[in-house]
Structure formats: C-alpha cells, structure tokens
Design a protein around this motif. Structure first.
Motif, short mmCIF file in Angstrom:
data_model
loop_
_atom_site.label_atom_id
_atom_site.label_comp_id
_atom_site.label_asym_id
_atom_site.label_seq_id
_atom_site.Cartn_x
_atom_site.Cartn_y
_atom_site.Cartn_z
N CYS A 209 0.81 -1.21 0.00
CA CYS A 209 0.00 0.00 0.00
C CYS A 209 0.85 1.26 0.00
CB CYS A 209 -0.93 -0.01 1.20
SG CYS A 209 -2.60 0.21 0.65
N ASN A 213 0.14 4.09 -2.57
CA ASN A 213 -0.08 5.50 -2.23
C ASN A 213 0.89 6.41 -2.97
OD1 ASN A 213 -2.32 5.23 -0.66
ND2 ASN A 213 -1.19 5.05 1.26
N MET A 216 -0.56 6.73 -6.29
CA MET A 216 -1.74 7.59 -6.19
C MET A 216 -1.36 9.06 -6.25
SD MET A 216 -4.84 6.73 -5.80
CE MET A 216 -6.10 5.98 -4.82
N TRP A 277 -6.62 11.39 0.02
CA TRP A 277 -7.87 10.70 0.37
C TRP A 277 -8.99 11.07 -0.58
CZ3 TRP A 277 -6.35 6.72 2.66
CH2 TRP A 277 -5.17 6.79 3.39
N TRP A 280 -8.40 8.66 -3.23
CA TRP A 280 -8.95 7.35 -2.86
C TRP A 280 -10.48 7.34 -3.04
CZ3 TRP A 280 -7.55 2.49 -2.26
CH2 TRP A 280 -6.20 2.21 -2.10
N VAL A 332 -13.57 9.25 3.15
CA VAL A 332 -13.74 8.55 1.87
C VAL A 332 -15.16 7.98 1.80
CG1 VAL A 332 -12.93 6.61 0.45
CG2 VAL A 332 -11.27 8.04 1.65
#
Ligand code: CTP
Length: 481
Positions: A209, A213, A216, A277, A280, A332
């Motif tokens: 992750c 991230n 992202m 976020w 996300w 989220v």
C-alpha cells in the motif's frame, strides 16, 4: 560510459566520506535513488552510500565528524544511518545476496560493487558515483542505466524473474516508478512480472500500500492501476476494482466500462487536488457498481444504491489494505456515499431545502464532494457534459448563497437533546430522537430559522402534538429564556 558528476556532489558529507576512505583504503559510492534523481534533475531526500569494506564503521566516523548528527546502527542488517539535520545518509557494506524461495530474507555475504549493483532492482536504480579522490564523481553504470533513464525505460539488471522472485515488492516498485516518471516497463521485465505476480502474496499489505499510495500521488495515477491490471497484480490487491472491468450487453444495450470510467475520474481529480484521500474517494466512488448491476428492459442498465453499497464496502477494503480506519476512511466513505447527490440535484430544480440538506451532510467536505462529482461526468456526449457542468455551476452558486444566509455547514440544532430531556423531564428515549429530528428537518426545510427562540417554540408545539408539556424553561447558554 563514464560521466563525471563531481559538481553535483557539493554536500560536505561526500567530502568527509572521501577523506575517510582515502585513509582506510576502502571504496565508497553514492548509489541508487539519489543518483537517479540527480540525473533526472529531481529533488531527492535520502542518500545511500555503499562501501566496499565496513559500512557501519564508516558511518560511525561520519557521525563523529558532524556535530549534532544522530547515528542509528542496524547491526542485524549490517547498515547504519547518520541523520545530519534533515538529511538521512544510509551506509551499507557492498554485498552479494541470495534468496530462498519462501522468504524475503536473503543470505548475505560481503561482495564487490558489481555484486551490489547486480542485486539492485532496476538499471536506473543501480547507478553509482565514486567517492574516492582520484575518481570522485565518476559514474559506474554497468547496465546502461543512464540510457534507460534517457529513454524512459524500467528494466531489471538481471533476468527479471530472478530480480522479482528475490523480492516481489519490486513488481509494485516497477509500476510505481513507471507511473511516477511516465516511463515504459521493458517487455521482458513486464513479462517477468506477469510470471511472478502470484509471489506478491508473501509481501505485507503495508508495503504494497505504501507503493500504491506513492502511485496515487503521481500526476496520472491511472497508469499504475492499468499496469497492475495488465500484469495480473490487481486481482491480488484490489479484486473489487478488477470486478468493475468489462461491459455487459443485452439486446444491443451496453453500460460503460466502470473500471476505465473510474480511471478517468481518478486522473481528473488528481489534476485538481493533491489530497490523497480525495484520490482514494475517486478510486472507490463506483466500487459498489458490480454488486448492484441490474438490467431493466424498460430503462436499461441500473446500479441502484451503488453509492451506499460502495460506502459500506470501504471499511473491509481499507482494513485489508491496512489503510487508516480513522476519520480519513470516514471521509472517503462520506464522499462515496454522497457522490450521487449533486448530480441528482442538478437534474432537478435546485431547491433551497435540498441544498441545505446537502450542506448539512457534507459539512466542510462540500468543496471536495463537488470536485469529485464534476470529475465524475465523463460522457462521450459533449453536449451532455456541458449541460451537467452548467447545472453544477447553479448548484455551486446556490450552495454559496444558502451557506452565507443560513450557516448550515457545521450546523448543530440550537436546542439539544439534553435540553429537550430537561424541558419535558424525559429519560433518553425514542421521543427525544423524534423531537430532535423534527427540529433538524424544520430548519433544513426552511420551516423555521436556525435560531434558538424559533427552535424552542417549535419544540414546544411539536411536543404538544405528542401530549407533552414543558415542566421547565430552557437556557441557551447565554442566560436567555
Ligand atoms: N532497492 C532494491 N530493491 C528494493 C528496494 C530498494 O533494489 N525492493 C535498492 C534500489 O537500488 C534503490 C535503493 O535500494 O534505489 C534505495 O531504495 P529506496 O530508498 O526504497 O528507494 P529509492 O530508489 O531511493 O526511491 P524513493 O526514494 O523514490 O522511494
């Protein structure tokens, strides 16, 4: 190819290391991300130094040379880190590593610079700069990493299957670097990932992750998810996202491919905001669609309540991915749950009451919600897109007007549950909830103003309908009755 990068090694630490190895007769090189970022003219935070000799002892001497620096030694890894103000300098002895199939823990032996470069993940991360006086700043590039940097290529120094099964996290790193720099993963390397994909299961979710991230936060995060899908990693990590791929057709009627739609929304949100976020939320906004997909012969494909189902799916996804389960996840969830509201609003007449409710539920996240919803309009029909965007402008204007007038954003009803209990001598009970909700609705619907006196009168008359009489008056905290 030898290129001299002396002028870029201006930091005092390089000179100090150079002096020490001159004395000890060892060799030291700056290696990895620092050299890569230097050549890419990007800012790099950490420095990795590989020593053909004793890494920890060199670190101890460097620590002594910098007053106020901090030394951490990791004996079992044979590494040490010296922190000089904000700069972290990591020292490691050059090593040769061999891995067992069932573990990420290698068998480590002392080695040459070449051994050390061989065990690195990508040619662009295996570049080294000499710190010895006579060759200070010379580039050691045995795998043509500079050429790969110039051509934008991610390639492993050794056979990709060896590099990836030695450390399967590198598959995610390959995709992360490709996404971050806009590079292409060389075909053989890509094939190596396809063949090794299932080995990702031995890597901890935290580390996976971490890479995700970083992907992202790049300019075009969609590239990473499309690559993960292409090499077969997506199904191991985010099967819910993979399930969104594909188009069903009944009687010639098809819906859009929700995976590619999500990718467009994600990139669009990323172009507006650096908020991880919010990105996300974009990735998750339609995650409930596969579970709610139905075909109705009259209206075609529907995804009723996919926003609520999506909102409910998020905690288990976040838990599995070891993402935070605190207010970041709640944020989220909130955006996913509310993401259809501005669209529905813009399709109907925009009433004050509907806008007040939206403001009340979104609170301070209303701007982010609007960013997500505008990005969500990805129709190929340009006329339709323009119509939606025009309507969103009306919704935004209305939001501003109502907020200025009624201050609903962080609204708390002026008469609280405790006040109601005191006023009517009630214990906590459904009646208190009924009265509180009726008050909230009356304010949001504009029946009364967001004002203490009006709220109190409203509660008294509403309670009378339920056969309740006040036994005491209430105060608003300012001594007002
Ligand atoms: N490395 C590797 N395999 C890994 C992790 C790291 O071969 N799984 C090597 C690479 O040579 C890399 C160096 O160790 O350049 C330092 O790793 P790290 O600090 O994690 O990454 P950087 O390449 O410096 O990049 P970034 O700082 O952007 O993460």
């Amino acid at each position: 190819m030898v290129r001299n990068m002396k002028e870029h090694l201006g930091h005092k630490v390089f000179g100090v290391v150079s002096d020490i190895v001159e004395e000890t007769g060892e060799q030291a090189f700056v290696i990895g991300g620092f050299v890569r970022d230097l050549l890419l003219e990007k800012k790099s935070k950490d420095i990795d130094i590989v020593v053909v000799g004793k890494g920890i002892e060199l670190a101890e001497r460097v620590h002594k040379a910098f007053r106020g620096s901090h030394l951490s030694v990791f004996k079992s890894f044979g590494t040490a880190m010296v922190k000089i103000r904000d700069l972290e300098v990591e020292f490691v002895g050059a090593r040769r590593e061999s891995y067992r199939r069932d573990s990420r823990k290698p068998i480590v032996e002392d080695g040459t610079l070449e051994d050390d470069q061989n065990r690195r993940d990508f040619t662009i991360n295996a570049l080294a700069l000499s710190l010895r006086k006579e060759t200070f700043g010379d580039l050691v590039d045995p795998f043509n990493g500079v050429e790969d940097l110039e051509n934008g290529i991610i390639r492993t120094p050794l056979d990709p299957e060896i590099t990836f099964s030695d450390d399967p996290l590198r598959m995610m790193r390959a995709i992360r670097f490709a996404t971050r720099f806009g590079f292409k993963i060389e075909d053989k390397t890509l094939d190596g990932i396809v063949k090794t994909a299932s080995r990702i299961e031995i890597i901890s979710m935290e580390r996976i992750c971490d890479e995700m991230n970083k992907m992202m936060m790049s300019e075009r995060p969609s590239m990473g998810f499309k690559l993960m899908d292409r090499v077969g990693l997506l199904g191991y990590i985010l099967p819910e996202l993979k399930a969104m791929k594909g188009v069903s057709k009944v009687g010639g009627r098809a819906h859009k491919d929700n995976f590619y739609h999500t990718m467009e929304v994600l990139d669009c949100v990323a172009s507006y905001s650096d908020n991880l976020w919010l990105r996300w939320a974009a990735l998750m906004h339609d995650i409930g669609k596969p579970r709610t997909k139905r075909f109705d012969p009259k209206i075609g494909w529907t995804f009723h309540n996919h926003n609520f189902i999506g909102e409910k799916m998020i905690p288990s996804i976040f838990k599995r991915l070891k993402l935070p389960l605190d207010n970041k996840m709640k944020y989220v969830q909130k955006l996913v749950g509310l993401h259809m509201r501005p669209i529905v609003l813009s399709e109907e007449e925009v009433t004050d009451s509907a806008v007040r409710r939206l403001l009340f539920e979104a609170g301070d996240d209303i701007e982010d919600l609007m960013t997500l919803c505008e990005a969500d309009i990805t129709s190929k029909n340009e006329e339709k897109v323009q119509r939606f965007l025009r309507n969103f402008k009306i919704v935004r204007r209305k939001l501003k007007e109502i907020e200025e007038k009624d201050h609903i954003r962080n609204f708390q009803p002026p008469v609280t549950g405790e006040m109601i209990m005191e006023m009517f001598d009630l214990q906590p009970s459904p009646t208190v909830g009924i009265l509180k909700n009726a008050l909230k609705d009356a304010i949001l619907d504009g029946v009364i103003h967001n004002d203490f006196d009006e709220a109190r009168c409203f509660i008294v008359s509403k309670a009378a309908e339920l056969g309740l009489k006040p036994i005491s008056k209430i105060e608003d905290g300012n001594g007002k009755w």
